[in-house]
Design an enzyme around this catalytic site. Structure first.
Site, short mmCIF file in Angstrom:
data_model
loop_
_atom_site.label_atom_id
_atom_site.label_comp_id
_atom_site.label_asym_id
_atom_site.label_seq_id
_atom_site.Cartn_x
_atom_site.Cartn_y
_atom_site.Cartn_z
N LYS A 77 -7.59 6.58 10.33
CA LYS A 77 -9.03 6.51 10.61
C LYS A 77 -9.20 6.41 12.12
O LYS A 77 -9.25 5.31 12.68
CB LYS A 77 -9.63 5.23 10.00
CG LYS A 77 -9.61 5.13 8.49
CD LYS A 77 -10.26 3.80 8.09
CE LYS A 77 -10.09 3.49 6.63
NZ LYS A 77 -10.56 2.13 6.29
N GLU A 86 3.99 4.22 5.98
CA GLU A 86 2.79 3.38 5.90
C GLU A 86 1.66 4.15 5.23
O GLU A 86 1.55 5.37 5.37
CB GLU A 86 2.45 2.92 7.33
CG GLU A 86 1.17 2.16 7.52
CD GLU A 86 1.09 0.81 6.85
OE1 GLU A 86 1.43 0.72 5.66
OE2 GLU A 86 0.63 -0.15 7.51
N ASP A 108 -5.64 -0.21 -2.05
CA ASP A 108 -6.40 -1.08 -2.94
C ASP A 108 -7.69 -1.58 -2.30
O ASP A 108 -7.89 -1.51 -1.09
CB ASP A 108 -5.57 -2.31 -3.29
CG ASP A 108 -5.48 -3.28 -2.11
OD1 ASP A 108 -5.06 -2.83 -1.02
OD2 ASP A 108 -5.86 -4.45 -2.25
N ASP A 141 -5.27 1.98 10.48
CA ASP A 141 -6.66 1.56 10.64
C ASP A 141 -6.82 1.08 12.09
O ASP A 141 -6.95 1.89 12.99
CB ASP A 141 -6.94 0.48 9.59
CG ASP A 141 -8.40 0.08 9.50
OD1 ASP A 141 -9.27 0.94 9.64
OD2 ASP A 141 -8.70 -1.11 9.27
N THR A 142 -6.75 -0.22 12.35
CA THR A 142 -6.81 -0.69 13.74
C THR A 142 -5.54 -0.33 14.51
O THR A 142 -5.56 -0.19 15.72
CB THR A 142 -6.99 -2.22 13.79
OG1 THR A 142 -5.86 -2.83 13.17
CG2 THR A 142 -8.26 -2.66 13.10
N GLY A 143 -4.42 -0.25 13.80
CA GLY A 143 -3.13 0.02 14.43
C GLY A 143 -2.30 -1.24 14.63
O GLY A 143 -1.14 -1.16 15.02
N GLY A 163 0.76 -1.25 0.00
CA GLY A 163 0.00 0.00 0.00
C GLY A 163 0.79 1.29 0.00
O GLY A 163 0.31 2.31 -0.47
N THR A 204 -0.92 -3.29 12.52
CA THR A 204 0.25 -3.39 11.65
C THR A 204 1.40 -2.56 12.21
O THR A 204 2.53 -3.05 12.33
CB THR A 204 -0.10 -2.91 10.22
OG1 THR A 204 -1.18 -3.70 9.72
CG2 THR A 204 1.09 -3.02 9.29
N LEU A 205 1.11 -1.32 12.56
CA LEU A 205 2.16 -0.44 13.08
C LEU A 205 2.68 -0.93 14.44
O LEU A 205 3.87 -0.87 14.72
CB LEU A 205 1.63 0.99 13.17
CG LEU A 205 2.64 2.11 12.88
CD1 LEU A 205 3.35 1.89 11.56
CD2 LEU A 205 1.93 3.46 12.87
P1 IMP Z 1 -4.20 -1.82 10.50
O1 IMP Z 1 -5.62 -2.24 10.75
O2 IMP Z 1 -3.89 -0.48 11.09
O3 IMP Z 1 -3.24 -2.89 10.91
O4 IMP Z 1 -4.04 -1.67 8.94
C1 IMP Z 1 -3.82 -2.79 8.15
C2 IMP Z 1 -3.70 -2.51 6.70
O5 IMP Z 1 -4.98 -2.57 6.14
C3 IMP Z 1 -3.15 -1.15 6.28
O6 IMP Z 1 -1.76 -1.10 6.23
C4 IMP Z 1 -3.73 -1.05 4.88
O7 IMP Z 1 -2.87 -1.65 3.95
C5 IMP Z 1 -5.01 -1.82 4.99
N1 IMP Z 1 -6.16 -0.89 5.04
C6 IMP Z 1 -6.82 -0.44 6.12
N2 IMP Z 1 -7.82 0.39 5.77
C7 IMP Z 1 -7.76 0.48 4.41
C8 IMP Z 1 -8.54 1.20 3.44
O8 IMP Z 1 -9.47 1.95 3.72
N3 IMP Z 1 -8.16 1.01 2.14
C9 IMP Z 1 -7.14 0.20 1.76
N4 IMP Z 1 -6.39 -0.47 2.64
C10 IMP Z 1 -6.70 -0.34 3.96
MG MG Z 2 -0.49 -0.86 4.55
#
Ligand code: IMP
Ligand code: MG
Length: 192
Positions: free
Chosen positions: A137, A105, A165, A109-111, A50, A113-114
């Site tokens: 978000k 990055e 994507d 989103d949920t956090g 991404g 990954t980070l």
């Molecule tokens: P996390 O939930 O913070 O771990 O985010 C996980 C991954 O989900 C991010 O790095 C994005 O690649 C993907 N992601 C989360 N929200 C979106 C979105 O709205 N569009 C596209 N990819 C997303």
């Molecule tokens: Mg990502």
């Protein structure tokens, strides 16, 4: 349903101009903070897939010397929301011990990954560890993570374009747009 552009895109949240302007500002902030750094010591780590467009625009606007590397992770959306499970697909090539690392990055989103990257890289004794995230978000955050440079806060909608994507589609749109809810309403399996 066919995932054509008119079938899928709801509205443009951030135009190409808005994104480019903000990326320039972020690059200036980062450049000021890392002023005087040696090329070997400063490593941008893009999270595939991404972040590839954001990283390439950001890196080219930096006025400080730097290296570029990537890491690939996978989070399975449904499962990840419950468990925060993140899988390492491809590690970085360079040894980050003793170096200054800036994780780049696409979206917080949920956090999970980070948070995973903070643990993974933190254990490798970098000289410093910061993150630069284009989108966040706030309504979706589940774990506390440290974001040092943030592009934009957006509402809780699925967005595509500028590297992001849906089912590996729409990554190369120059703007960031929300998807029609009926497109992403079903269970999704995402790649980071
Ligand atoms: P996390 O939930 O913070 O771990 O985010 C996980 C991954 O989900 C991010 O790095 C994005 O690649 C993907 N992601 C989360 N929200 C979106 C979105 O709205 N569009 C596209 N990819 C997303
Ligand atoms: Mg990502």
């Amino acid at each position: 349903m066919e995932l054509s552009l008119p079938n899928s895109i709801d509205r443009v949240l951030l135009t190409e101009e808005q994104i480019q302007e903000r990326v320039q500002e972020l690059a200036e902030e980062v450049s000021a903070d890392y002023e005087g750094i040696e090329h070997v010591d400063f490593i941008l780590v893009g999270v595939l897939k991404g972040s590839f467009i954001f990283l390439s625009d950001l890196a080219r606007r930096l006025t400080v010397p730097h290296r570029v590397d990537f890491i690939a992770l996978s989070s399975y959306q449904e499962k990840a929301e419950a468990t925060g499970e993140v899988r390492l697909i491809m590690d970085t090539r360079v040894d980050i011990a003793g170096r200054h690392v800036l994780v780049v990055e696409d979206i917080l989103d949920t956090g999970y990954t980070l948070a995973y990257l903070e643990r993974l890289f933190g254990a490798r004794q970098p000289a410093s560890l910061r993150s630069c995230v284009l989108l966040s978000k706030p309504q979706r955050h589940r774990v506390e993570v440290q974001v040092d440079y943030l592009g934009f806060e957006i509402p809780d909608v699925w967005v595509v374009g500028y590297g992001l994507d849906y089912a590996d589609r729409f990554r190369t749109l120059p703007y960031i747009a929300s998807l029609k809810p009926r497109v992403y309403g079903g269970p999704s399996q995402g790649e980071a």
